[in-house]
Design a protein around this motif. Structure first.
Motif, mmCIF file in Angstrom:
data_model
loop_
_atom_site.group_PDB
_atom_site.id
_atom_site.type_symbol
_atom_site.label_atom_id
_atom_site.label_comp_id
_atom_site.label_asym_id
_atom_site.label_seq_id
_atom_site.Cartn_x
_atom_site.Cartn_y
_atom_site.Cartn_z
ATOM 1 N N ASP A 227 11.500 38.708 -0.232
ATOM 2 C CA ASP A 227 10.568 37.923 -0.477
ATOM 3 C C ASP A 227 9.442 38.542 -1.493
ATOM 4 N N ARG A 375 2.271 36.457 5.980
ATOM 5 C CA ARG A 375 3.064 35.204 5.569
ATOM 6 C C ARG A 375 4.381 35.469 6.182
ATOM 7 N N GLU A 376 5.017 34.478 5.978
ATOM 8 C CA GLU A 376 6.577 34.130 6.620
ATOM 9 C C GLU A 376 7.493 34.050 5.664
#
Length: 412
Positions: A227, A375-376
């Motif tokens: 990510d 955040r995911e």
């Protein structure tokens, strides 16, 4: 459809070592583990911490203040979680017999140009539901006989505690498996299957969901996961002194902060150990764990220098930074900053104490991230900005991260 069935069969065959794998054994990571097992008993949680014990970095290297929440923008996560977290932290400490005290604190204006900012803090405190009392010069000395100022506010809900003991208790009460000396070096994330993590000793752990609470290294862990966090941690060292004449200060005394920065300025804090801690300043660290000028890690320093946001901070705030650097290299300059609040202090009253490093998230455009940032990603939750007051706010932060992790687990 045949491919989907094969994926389902693969998931059934995987022997997961845990349901949720938390990276980071600071107070936020351990609070998250605690919150997960409280909210969903039976969930298997493992915490990986690269150090030999908990709370070795931001949690264990601060002034131990339970912040009231007065500084933070109304409605922000920092404001909401600090106000709620302060009350919960006092209750948690009382429940488990952890050393703490609700002392209150003074925020003192020493120059006329600071008075509007002090009045703005009064208003902000009221908006955040924090009781504050405005003081004149004579009333300041009732609280702190050696402190001088034009005006001040007294914030009664501020306190102090032993955050390392809190972190240890959270870990014990969570029932999670906590592995120390377990540095994460590789992460293999497959959205349909889960997350596999390799540690430096070659151990591989498989989990359904990963939670990144790696503090000073959280952006690196996010990138290992696959990510892109859109920020980088730029480490700022906060240097402290201890006061050789602790009788000069009764409690907690702060200057009026500059709202352009997330730092609170050099303040005076009588800690739970009875010592009066003075600091911190805020200077760039030459490593993520750069607790002194002699600690330089070229790879980490290179990554900081290569991030465009670092240069934009430098151009935008060089005057502020120059003052902080001067106080870092000159004890006399540091003493002068303290004398604004405490005129009686002398340079030989200041004794060097251990420094801390703030994990400050910086965006590409040079913006210092002002709020907590969570955040995911697929099978992952990342805590990407949790400096002060994260220790104060750790219980509500942990519940929020746990809520997100359990939601990801339900979807997995």
């Amino acid at each position: 459809m045949h491919y989907r069935n094969r994926e389902v069969e693969q998931v059934r065959k995987i022997a997961y070592d845990c349901d949720v794998l938390v990276i980071g054994g600071g107070i936020v990571g351990l609070s998250t583990a605690y919150a997960i097992t409280r909210a969903a008993p039976g969930t298997r949680v493992t915490v990986l911490e690269k150090e030999a014990g908990p709370a070795r970095h931001q949690t264990g290297r601060n002034s131990g203040v339970i912040h009231s929440g007065i500084y933070y923008r109304p409605g922000s996560l920092k404001a909401r979680y600090a106000v709620k977290g302060a009350a919960e932290m006092v209750k948690f400490c009382a429940e488990y017999g952890i050393a703490h005290s609700v002392t209150g604190k003074l925020i003192v204006a020493t120059e006329r140009e600071e008075l509007p900012r002090l009045h703005a803090l009064v208003q902000r405190g009221r908006e955040n539901g924090i009781p504050v009392r405005e003081l004149g010069p004579a009333q300041i000395t009732e609280y702190e006989p050696e402190v001088r100022g034009l005006a001040a506010i007294h914030v009664g809900t501020t306190g102090i505690c032993d955050f390392v003991a809190v972190a240890e208790q959270l870990g014990d009460a969570s029932g999670a498996e906590i592995r120390y000396g377990a540095e994460v070096v590789r992460i293999d994330r497959r959205p349909a299957l889960g997350v596999a993590v390799r540690t430096a000793d070659g151990t591989v752990l498989r989990a359904r969901v990963l939670v990144n609470c790696a503090g000073l290294h959280c952006d690196e862990v996010a990138r290992l996961t696959g990510d892109e966090p859109g920020m980088r941690i730029v480490p700022f060292r906060g240097e402290y002194y201890a006061l050789a004449r602790p009788e000069l200060v009764r409690g907690l005394v702060y200057p009026v902060p500059d709202p352009a920065f997330p730092f609170l300025g050099v303040h005076l804090t009588r800690g739970i150990d009875g010592e009066v801690h003075i600091g911190p300043n805020a200077v760039p660290a030459l490593a993520r764990e750069g607790y002194g000028w002699g600690v330089v890690r070229p790879r980490e320093l290179g990554a900081t220098v290569a991030w465009p946001g670092s240069w934009r901070i430098a151009r935008r705030h060089w005057r502020y930074g120059a003052g902080e650097l001067r106080r870092s290299v000159s004890k006399e300059a540091f003493t002068q900053a303290v004398r604004r609040l405490l005129p009686e202090v002398r340079a030989d009253d200041l004794v060097r104490a251990p420094a801390g490093v703030r994990a400050q998230a910086v965006l590409r455009d040079g913006t210092l991230v002002d709020d907590f940032l969570i955040r995911e990603g697929a099978r992952a939750v990342h805590v990407l900005n949790a400096p002060s007051p994260a220790a104060t706010a750790s219980l509500p932060i942990g519940r929020e991260v746990a809520r997100r992790a359990l939601a990801v687990l339900d979807r997995a």
